[in-house]
Design a protein around this motif. Structure first.
Motif, PDB file in Angstrom:
ATOM      1  N   VAL A  14      84.405  78.669  19.390  1.00 42.33           N
ATOM      2  CA  VAL A  14      84.501  78.215  20.783  1.00 42.33           C
ATOM      3  C   VAL A  14      83.130  77.768  21.276  1.00 42.33           C
ATOM      4  O   VAL A  14      82.993  76.738  21.940  1.00 42.33           O
ATOM      5  CB  VAL A  14      85.095  79.316  21.680  1.00 42.33           C
ATOM      6  CG1 VAL A  14      84.892  79.009  23.155  1.00 42.33           C
ATOM      7  CG2 VAL A  14      86.582  79.505  21.384  1.00 42.33           C
ATOM      8  N   LEU A  15      82.094  78.536  20.933  1.00 43.83           N
ATOM      9  CA  LEU A  15      80.740  78.177  21.350  1.00 43.83           C
ATOM     10  C   LEU A  15      80.288  76.843  20.756  1.00 43.83           C
ATOM     11  O   LEU A  15      79.493  76.132  21.363  1.00 43.83           O
ATOM     12  CB  LEU A  15      79.748  79.276  20.951  1.00 43.83           C
ATOM     13  CG  LEU A  15      79.889  80.590  21.701  1.00 43.83           C
ATOM     14  CD1 LEU A  15      78.998  81.645  21.069  1.00 43.83           C
ATOM     15  CD2 LEU A  15      79.576  80.410  23.167  1.00 43.83           C
ATOM     16  N   VAL A  27      88.416  82.217  27.498  1.00 46.86           N
ATOM     17  CA  VAL A  27      87.346  81.376  26.960  1.00 46.86           C
ATOM     18  C   VAL A  27      86.172  81.344  27.938  1.00 46.86           C
ATOM     19  O   VAL A  27      85.013  81.473  27.534  1.00 46.86           O
ATOM     20  CB  VAL A  27      87.862  79.956  26.644  1.00 46.86           C
ATOM     21  CG1 VAL A  27      86.721  79.027  26.295  1.00 46.86           C
ATOM     22  CG2 VAL A  27      88.886  80.008  25.518  1.00 46.86           C
ATOM     23  N   GLN A  28      86.456  81.177  29.233  1.00 44.75           N
ATOM     24  CA  GLN A  28      85.382  81.161  30.233  1.00 44.75           C
ATOM     25  C   GLN A  28      84.645  82.491  30.270  1.00 44.75           C
ATOM     26  O   GLN A  28      83.423  82.530  30.444  1.00 44.75           O
ATOM     27  CB  GLN A  28      85.954  80.822  31.618  1.00 44.75           C
ATOM     28  CG  GLN A  28      86.448  79.396  31.728  1.00 44.75           C
ATOM     29  CD  GLN A  28      85.381  78.378  31.383  1.00 44.75           C
ATOM     30  OE1 GLN A  28      84.246  78.478  31.842  1.00 44.75           O
ATOM     31  NE2 GLN A  28      85.730  77.406  30.571  1.00 44.75           N
ATOM     32  N   TRP A  30      84.228  84.520  27.677  1.00 39.58           N
ATOM     33  CA  TRP A  30      83.362  84.531  26.492  1.00 39.58           C
ATOM     34  C   TRP A  30      82.101  83.729  26.746  1.00 39.58           C
ATOM     35  O   TRP A  30      81.001  84.189  26.447  1.00 39.58           O
ATOM     36  CB  TRP A  30      84.085  83.946  25.289  1.00 39.58           C
ATOM     37  CG  TRP A  30      85.179  84.779  24.717  1.00 39.58           C
ATOM     38  CD1 TRP A  30      85.447  86.091  24.984  1.00 39.58           C
ATOM     39  CD2 TRP A  30      86.159  84.357  23.777  1.00 39.58           C
ATOM     40  NE1 TRP A  30      86.527  86.507  24.271  1.00 39.58           N
ATOM     41  CE2 TRP A  30      86.991  85.467  23.522  1.00 39.58           C
ATOM     42  CE3 TRP A  30      86.420  83.155  23.145  1.00 39.58           C
ATOM     43  CZ2 TRP A  30      88.062  85.398  22.636  1.00 39.58           C
ATOM     44  CZ3 TRP A  30      87.477  83.090  22.270  1.00 39.58           C
ATOM     45  CH2 TRP A  30      88.291  84.209  22.014  1.00 39.58           C
ATOM     46  N   LEU A  31      82.272  82.532  27.293  1.00 40.87           N
ATOM     47  CA  LEU A  31      81.115  81.667  27.548  1.00 40.87           C
ATOM     48  C   LEU A  31      80.161  82.313  28.545  1.00 40.87           C
ATOM     49  O   LEU A  31      78.943  82.256  28.376  1.00 40.87           O
ATOM     50  CB  LEU A  31      81.579  80.298  28.040  1.00 40.87           C
ATOM     51  CG  LEU A  31      82.387  79.482  27.029  1.00 40.87           C
ATOM     52  CD1 LEU A  31      82.922  78.212  27.674  1.00 40.87           C
ATOM     53  CD2 LEU A  31      81.579  79.183  25.790  1.00 40.87           C
ATOM     54  N   ARG A  32      80.706  82.948  29.566  1.00 36.41           N
ATOM     55  CA  ARG A  32      79.868  83.632  30.559  1.00 36.41           C
ATOM     56  C   ARG A  32      79.117  84.802  29.916  1.00 36.41           C
ATOM     57  O   ARG A  32      77.932  85.012  30.181  1.00 36.41           O
ATOM     58  CB  ARG A  32      80.741  84.107  31.722  1.00 36.41           C
ATOM     59  CG  ARG A  32      79.996  84.673  32.884  1.00 36.41           C
ATOM     60  CD  ARG A  32      80.896  84.964  34.094  1.00 36.41           C
ATOM     61  NE  ARG A  32      82.085  85.742  33.767  1.00 36.41           N
ATOM     62  CZ  ARG A  32      83.324  85.257  33.674  1.00 36.41           C
ATOM     63  NH1 ARG A  32      83.544  83.966  33.884  1.00 36.41           N
ATOM     64  NH2 ARG A  32      84.336  86.024  33.378  1.00 36.41           N
ATOM     65  N   ASP A  35      76.362  82.979  27.733  1.00 34.37           N
ATOM     66  CA  ASP A  35      75.381  82.176  28.475  1.00 34.37           C
ATOM     67  C   ASP A  35      74.668  82.953  29.579  1.00 34.37           C
ATOM     68  O   ASP A  35      73.454  82.867  29.722  1.00 34.37           O
ATOM     69  CB  ASP A  35      76.057  80.946  29.093  1.00 34.37           C
ATOM     70  CG  ASP A  35      76.562  79.978  28.037  1.00 34.37           C
ATOM     71  OD1 ASP A  35      76.039  80.006  26.905  1.00 34.37           O
ATOM     72  OD2 ASP A  35      77.486  79.196  28.348  1.00 34.37           O
TER      73      ASP A  35
END
Length: 53
Positions: A14-15, A27-28, A30-32, A35
């Motif tokens: 995903v990254l 997914v958001q 995970w990204l948060r 990041d």
């Protein structure tokens, strides 16, 4: 252990831009986590669940 590796691999994909079949909210998250909070998906830590609203 194999399940953990698959989960880590999914997050890493995903990254790198691969689409996931997971809900966008997951997914958001995970990204948060990567990041904003600089978490390493390969390094297990205790989960902290924050409720909003």
């Amino acid at each position: 252990m194999a399940g953990e590796r698959e989960h880590i691999r999914e997050i890493e994909e995903v990254l790198s831009g691969v689409r996931s079949s997971r809900d966008d909210i997951v997914v958001q998250s995970w990204l948060r986590c990567i990041d904003t909070h600089r978490l390493d998906p390969a390094r297990p830590t205790e989960a902290y669940i924050v409720l909003t609203g």
